[in-house]
Write an enzyme that holds these catalytic residues in place. Structure first.
Site, PDB file in Angstrom:
ATOM      1  N   ALA A  29       0.827  -1.213   0.000  1.00 26.88           N
ATOM      2  CA  ALA A  29       0.000   0.000   0.000  1.00 26.88           C
ATOM      3  C   ALA A  29       0.862   1.265   0.000  1.00 26.88           C
ATOM      4  O   ALA A  29       0.531   2.268  -0.639  1.00 26.88           O
ATOM      5  CB  ALA A  29      -0.925   0.006   1.206  1.00 26.88           C
ATOM      6  N   TYR A  31       3.938   1.502  -1.243  1.00 29.09           N
ATOM      7  CA  TYR A  31       4.492   1.622  -2.594  1.00 29.09           C
ATOM      8  C   TYR A  31       3.464   2.279  -3.512  1.00 29.09           C
ATOM      9  O   TYR A  31       3.768   3.228  -4.246  1.00 29.09           O
ATOM     10  CB  TYR A  31       4.861   0.230  -3.113  1.00 29.09           C
ATOM     11  N   SER A  77      23.493 -21.521 -25.994  1.00 30.84           N
ATOM     12  CA  SER A  77      22.552 -22.546 -25.533  1.00 30.84           C
ATOM     13  C   SER A  77      23.378 -23.529 -24.721  1.00 30.84           C
ATOM     14  O   SER A  77      24.601 -23.463 -24.712  1.00 30.84           O
ATOM     15  CB  SER A  77      21.862 -23.217 -26.706  1.00 30.84           C
ATOM     16  N   GLU A 109      23.189 -23.616 -10.469  1.00 30.73           N
ATOM     17  CA  GLU A 109      22.020 -22.725 -10.473  1.00 30.73           C
ATOM     18  C   GLU A 109      20.790 -23.504 -10.920  1.00 30.73           C
ATOM     19  O   GLU A 109      20.907 -24.432 -11.711  1.00 30.73           O
ATOM     20  CB  GLU A 109      22.237 -21.565 -11.477  1.00 30.73           C
ATOM     21  N   LYS A 111      17.770 -24.319 -13.246  1.00 33.72           N
ATOM     22  CA  LYS A 111      17.533 -24.002 -14.650  1.00 33.72           C
ATOM     23  C   LYS A 111      16.076 -23.595 -14.800  1.00 33.72           C
ATOM     24  O   LYS A 111      15.167 -24.426 -14.765  1.00 33.72           O
ATOM     25  CB  LYS A 111      17.839 -25.202 -15.537  1.00 33.72           C
ATOM     26  N   ASP A 113      12.636 -22.458 -16.357  1.00 36.15           N
ATOM     27  CA  ASP A 113      11.973 -22.844 -17.596  1.00 36.15           C
ATOM     28  C   ASP A 113      11.190 -21.644 -18.114  1.00 36.15           C
ATOM     29  O   ASP A 113       9.996 -21.519 -17.883  1.00 36.15           O
ATOM     30  CB  ASP A 113      11.053 -24.027 -17.315  1.00 36.15           C
ATOM     31  N   ARG A 132      16.323 -14.369 -27.177  1.00 30.44           N
ATOM     32  CA  ARG A 132      17.504 -15.081 -27.639  1.00 30.44           C
ATOM     33  C   ARG A 132      17.451 -15.343 -29.147  1.00 30.44           C
ATOM     34  O   ARG A 132      18.469 -15.261 -29.832  1.00 30.44           O
ATOM     35  CB  ARG A 132      17.600 -16.401 -26.888  1.00 30.44           C
ATOM     36  N   TYR A 220      21.429 -14.280 -14.847  1.00 27.06           N
ATOM     37  CA  TYR A 220      22.481 -15.239 -14.531  1.00 27.06           C
ATOM     38  C   TYR A 220      23.735 -15.086 -15.390  1.00 27.06           C
ATOM     39  O   TYR A 220      24.653 -15.891 -15.279  1.00 27.06           O
ATOM     40  CB  TYR A 220      21.956 -16.674 -14.630  1.00 27.06           C
ATOM     41  N   LYS A 285      28.135 -24.370 -13.963  1.00 27.48           N
ATOM     42  CA  LYS A 285      29.071 -23.543 -14.726  1.00 27.48           C
ATOM     43  C   LYS A 285      30.405 -23.545 -14.004  1.00 27.48           C
ATOM     44  O   LYS A 285      30.442 -23.361 -12.778  1.00 27.48           O
ATOM     45  CB  LYS A 285      28.550 -22.097 -14.816  1.00 27.48           C
ATOM     46  N   LYS A 309      19.273 -32.051 -16.696  1.00 31.64           N
ATOM     47  CA  LYS A 309      17.817 -31.935 -16.691  1.00 31.64           C
ATOM     48  C   LYS A 309      17.166 -32.867 -15.673  1.00 31.64           C
ATOM     49  O   LYS A 309      17.663 -33.958 -15.410  1.00 31.64           O
ATOM     50  CB  LYS A 309      17.270 -32.282 -18.100  1.00 31.64           C
ATOM     51  N   CYS A 404     -21.405 -54.071  -9.376  1.00 25.91           N
ATOM     52  CA  CYS A 404     -20.086 -53.976  -8.739  1.00 25.91           C
ATOM     53  C   CYS A 404     -19.145 -55.035  -9.294  1.00 25.91           C
ATOM     54  O   CYS A 404     -19.490 -56.223  -9.307  1.00 25.91           O
ATOM     55  CB  CYS A 404     -20.247 -54.147  -7.229  1.00 25.91           C
ATOM     56  N   CYS A 407     -18.455 -57.644  -6.219  1.00 29.70           N
ATOM     57  CA  CYS A 407     -19.462 -58.534  -5.634  1.00 29.70           C
ATOM     58  C   CYS A 407     -20.716 -58.687  -6.484  1.00 29.70           C
ATOM     59  O   CYS A 407     -21.581 -59.500  -6.162  1.00 29.70           O
ATOM     60  CB  CYS A 407     -19.852 -58.057  -4.241  1.00 29.70           C
ATOM     61  N   CYS A 422     -21.143 -49.039  -4.839  1.00 29.43           N
ATOM     62  CA  CYS A 422     -21.624 -50.410  -4.779  1.00 29.43           C
ATOM     63  C   CYS A 422     -22.611 -50.489  -3.615  1.00 29.43           C
ATOM     64  O   CYS A 422     -22.358 -49.936  -2.547  1.00 29.43           O
ATOM     65  CB  CYS A 422     -20.443 -51.347  -4.531  1.00 29.43           C
ATOM     66  N   CYS A 428     -19.797 -57.214   0.219  1.00 26.80           N
ATOM     67  CA  CYS A 428     -18.793 -56.937  -0.805  1.00 26.80           C
ATOM     68  C   CYS A 428     -17.399 -57.071  -0.199  1.00 26.80           C
ATOM     69  O   CYS A 428     -17.101 -56.442   0.816  1.00 26.80           O
ATOM     70  CB  CYS A 428     -19.009 -55.527  -1.366  1.00 26.80           C
TER      71      CYS A 428
HETATM   72  C1  9MJ Z   1      18.512 -20.834 -16.838  1.00 32.37           C
HETATM   73  N1  9MJ Z   1      17.716 -21.114 -17.853  1.00 32.37           N
HETATM   74  O1  9MJ Z   1      18.053 -20.759 -15.698  1.00 32.37           O
HETATM   75  C2  9MJ Z   1      21.744 -20.273 -18.099  1.00 32.37           C
HETATM   76  N2  9MJ Z   1      19.911 -20.608 -17.076  1.00 32.37           N
HETATM   77  O2  9MJ Z   1      23.926 -19.736 -18.903  1.00 32.37           O
HETATM   78  C3  9MJ Z   1      20.892 -20.395 -16.153  1.00 32.37           C
HETATM   79  N3  9MJ Z   1      20.457 -20.535 -18.289  1.00 32.37           N
HETATM   80  C4  9MJ Z   1      22.693 -20.086 -19.158  1.00 32.37           C
HETATM   81  N4  9MJ Z   1      22.027 -20.187 -16.789  1.00 32.37           N
HETATM   82  C5  9MJ Z   1      24.548 -19.642 -20.111  1.00 32.37           C
HETATM   83  N5  9MJ Z   1      20.705 -20.399 -14.807  1.00 32.37           N
HETATM   84  C6  9MJ Z   1      23.669 -19.928 -21.075  1.00 32.37           C
HETATM   85  C7  9MJ Z   1      22.462 -20.216 -20.478  1.00 32.37           C
END
Ligand code: 9MJ
Length: 671
Positions: A29, A31, A77, A109, A111, A113, A132, A220, A285, A309, A404, A407, A422, A428
């Protein structure tokens, strides 16, 4: 204007505390109030508006939207690994190439999605954001990215001439669910997953729409940087990002060697379901950037980083067949037999479809291709049918069986209830254990010592399959059970013998007829007076009992009409289970009819349950909570809050002596 500048600084600082440090300094509030003040000032003096004012996140300037942006430093990638062995290979090769004599330090770290983006800050001001794309060229999404509140429009601290921050834009799970709930209510198409929802939000032509989507960002990596020296390690790079006001993952951690990586992976995998956003693995990394440079790249994949993964949580498979399982209480549950599929780290070949409503709502058929989801230890579920993959021929609807599968008794699906049941009751096999437990329970025949464990053994060893067989137990047959001494066996037999003297309401309740609780059992007993008369009645006659509707009447009539049930009842009586017939009373003639009692606190001369039972037997209604409709509150020792509430509502109070007097005077000598 000084005040406007101050407000912008304050708002940026609050944003930093909120999004980067995850430690809000003031309530939302406050803010909002500061933001309101800044908006008002800028509205009055349009000339003081700056492009990086927090009021200008939605600038509407979509001119450059989706133009191509060539990345000055290509966006990488990551190579994927799906097993510990692949991670071990990666670590081994890195050590060989670096001629490392000790374990390598890695930054581990989560990853995320989402969608990878790069944000260019010139002299600390956000000038461009791009996706990207193919790694070399992406799309300009500046206007949309500006609307994300965890993206600072201005960097903190002394920002270099050029600083490209790289990270992931994603939609947290809570926001994703809320968005889909709203879409469902409007009858709109749902987003398949948070990643798709985030991608859709970032590709909006109108930044006003993006602004309403719950997007967030976590950084990151860096791209091109001018006018600053970068630190030597990835771990320090993350600290620098934070220092500049850019949010990084609070889960990132420096680990040592392969063992450290795998331990981090396992720990994060275990906590995956608790995280507020979706992750699909872990990124390792090599921490020292000098080592990263030595290792270099193969095509666009660095040799110094690896994505480990998690097993996919969603997979496609087919429904081969649907069978119905009968639960302990007689509920029929449809279970889909699937073409086995590896998902969420395990092979799934069965999944519950819950009930017929669910099947009909989602139009699930045998032969359909479905998305199966298994997240962590959560029970696998079918997310949706892939209608696009439904064969033209060869699918067929799922039908509820009429009888059933265990039974053979008729199955009923009560209107307004999702479950199908049933009607076999204790005949049963699937319901036997539960029926026996209920029969022996305190409020039914009250057979002391017949707990869940004992009943389970009796059923599993085939000693007892219906309540009447309890009374055929002997010291000899009990002796074969686990931990059964002579003394315990004798106690059980004594308890059985004692239970034979019961009351008609208890006996009716003990039978476990669906929807017949204690109050209904009592009403039936009072109305018919004897079991013979009740057993001779049809559903219409049973429906004449006060408070008995058509559903309950049908359920009672069907239960008592079953030859199997009749046989069990006859055998129980042959074993000596008996009760006195009770005087038939029209409920209205009962002395306490129309009165509602609440009993609270501890009574000295009888238990609360016994008091309630006596009151009910005199026609009173007994309720658990005090309201304006309460006639009397009966209070024993330590009555608690109900007494205060009753007093406040002006409800009449009865102490134990007054209750006993009332019970005595309401009970006629012949009862
Ligand atoms: C993700 N997707 O969380 C990288 N990423 O670093 C992290 N992707 C990345 N690092 C270099 N935590 C290329 C991609």
């Amino acid at each position: 204007m000084k005040r406007a500048d101050e407000l912008r600084r304050q708002l940026a600082a609050l944003n930093y505390r909120y999004y980067v440090l995850d430690d809000p300094e003031v309530p939302d509030a406050e803010y909002d109030r500061l933001m309101q003040e800044l908006r008002a000032l800028e509205a009055k003096h349009p000339e003081i508006v700056t492009p990086d004012s927090p009021t200008q996140r939605v600038s509407g300037a979509a001119a450059a939207q989706f133009g191509a942006v060539t990345h000055r430093v290509p966006m990488l990638s990551l190579r994927n690994a799906f097993s510990d062995e692949e991670v071990a290979d990666f670590d081994r090769r890195a050590r060989e190439r670096l001629a490392a004599t000790a374990e390598i330090d890695y930054m581990a770290e989560p990853k995320l999605d989402g969608l990878a983006v790069t944000l260019a800050y010139e002299h600390g001001r956000l000038v461009r954001a791009a996706t990207r794309g193919d790694g070399a060229t992406g799309e300009d999404v500046t206007a949309n990215v500006r609307t994300i509140r965890s993206v600072p429009l201005v960097l903190q601290a002394d920002a270099p001439r050029l600083f490209e921050a790289r990270g992931e834009v994603f939609m947290p799970l809570a926001g994703f669910r809320a968005m889909n709930d709203a879409a469902r209510q409007r009858g709109e198409k749902l987003f398949v997953n948070p990643r798709n929802a985030a991608a859709g939000a970032l590709r909006q032509v109108d930044a006003q729409v993006t602004a309403k989507r719950p997007l967030e960002v976590i950084f990151y990596a860096v791209g091109a940087v001018e006018g600053a020296l970068l630190p030597e390690r990835q771990s320090e790079l993350l600290a620098l990002l934070r220092h500049l006001g850019l949010r990084t993952s609070s889960e990132a951690q420096r680990v040592r060697g392969l063992a450290g990586c795998l331990e981090y992976y396992r720990k994060l995998a275990a906590r995956r379901a608790e995280l507020p956003y979706q992750i699909d693995g872990v990124v390792y990394k090599i921490d020292r950037r000098a080592d990263q440079e030595k290792l270099g790249f193969v095509s666009r994949e660095p040799r110094w980083a690896l994505a480990h993964k998690f097993p996919a949580q969603e997979e496609l498979t087919q429904i081969q067949n649907v069978e119905f399982q009968v639960g302990r209480t007689g509920t029929l549950t449809p279970v889909a037999r699937l073409t086995p599929v590896f998902v969420g780290g395990a092979t799934v070949s069965n999944v519950t479809l819950h009930n017929m409503d669910e099947i009909e709502r989602n139009d699930i058929r045998v032969g359909d291709t479905v998305v199966v989801r298994r997240a962590g230890d959560v029970i696998p579920e079918i997310v949706r049918v892939v209608l696009e993959r439904r064969p033209k021929k060869g699918t067929h609807p799922i039908e509820l069986p009429t009888h059933c599968p265990v039974c053979g008794s008729p199955v009923v699906r009560v209107a307004g209830e999702a479950a199908a049941r049933c009607t076999g009751g204790f005949t049963c096999r699937a319901q036997r254990q539960e029926a026996l437990r209920h029969f022996a329970s305190r409020r039914a025949l009250d057979i002391e010592g017949f707990g869940d464990k004992l009943i389970e053994q009796l059923v599993e060893q085939g000693l007892v399959s219906s309540p009447d067989e309890l009374y055929s137990l002997t010291a000899q047959s009990l002796a074969g059970l686990e931990r059964m001494g002579e003394k315990s066996a004798a106690n059980l037999l004594a308890a059985l013998s004692k239970s034979k003297a019961t009351t008609l309401p208890r006996f009716l309740f003990a039978l476990g007829i669906r929807d017949v609780g204690e109050a209904t059992a009592l009403a039936l007993a009072r109305h018919f007076g004897s079991l013979e008369r009740l057993m001779a009645a049809d559903a219409a006659a049973i429906q004449e009992v006060p408070d008995v509707g058509p559903v309950v009447a049908a359920s009672v009539a069907m239960f008592l009409a079953s030859p199997a049930h009749r046989k069990v009842i006859a055998r129980l009586r042959a074993h000596g289970v008996h009760w006195a017939d009770i005087e038939r009373t029209a409920a209205a003639a009962a002395p306490l009819a129309g009165m509602t009692f609440v009993v609270t606190g501890t009574l000295a001369s009888l238990s609360r349950e016994a008091a309630q039972e006596r009151l009910r037997s005199l026609g009173a209604r007994v309720s658990a909570s005090v309201s304006a409709k309460t006639t009397y509150l009966v209070h024993g020792a330590d009555p608690g809050s109900k007494l205060a509430k009753a007093t406040a509502l002006g409800v009449q109070l009865l102490d134990e002596a007054a209750l006993l007097e009332l019970l005595r005077s309401s009970t006629r000598p012949e009862d």
